[in-house]
Design an enzyme around this catalytic site. Structure first.
Site: not given
Length: 118
Positions: A25, A69, A108
């Protein structure tokens, strides 16, 4: 207590730079996020709703215009853009506009959820 929920989806990137470089991550990566907003009320309004789902349209616009986005580190202005932080961010945003907001959950991945419920 009555509870309703509604899901919203967006795709975005983030990077958790405080993690060790070898942590996956810590690298720039993205997710297809799910945001689930929960509204609660002890009584229903005159139409039999906690709140009309159409009244959540501003949240959809906010997510689409500000988060979809995008690179979340830039959007939120810090490098702790975890699902937990996102859940709290969306809770605060919703609570200011929808007083019935009782929790926000953020996913997520298909197997993970973070929730903010004060």
């Amino acid at each position: 207590m009555f509870r309703i929920t509604k899901e919203f989806h967006f795709s975005a990137s983030h990077q958790l730079t405080s993690l060790p470089p070898e942590h996956q991550c810590a690298r720039l990566h993205g997710h297809n996020y799910i945001v689930e907003v929960e509204l609660s009320a002890e009584t229903l309004n005159e139409h039999g709703f906690v709140r009309d789902y159409h009244e959540l349209a501003p949240l959809k616009r906010y997510i689409d215009e500000v988060f979809d986005h995008r690179h979340l580190n830039d959007v939120l202005g810090h490098d702790r853009v975890t699902a937990e932080c996102l859940a709290q961010h969306f809770y605060v945003w919703c609570k200011a506009r929808l007083p019935e907001t009782s929790a926000v959950r953020v996913s997520e991945t298909a197997k993970t959820w973070a929730e903010y419920r004060p």
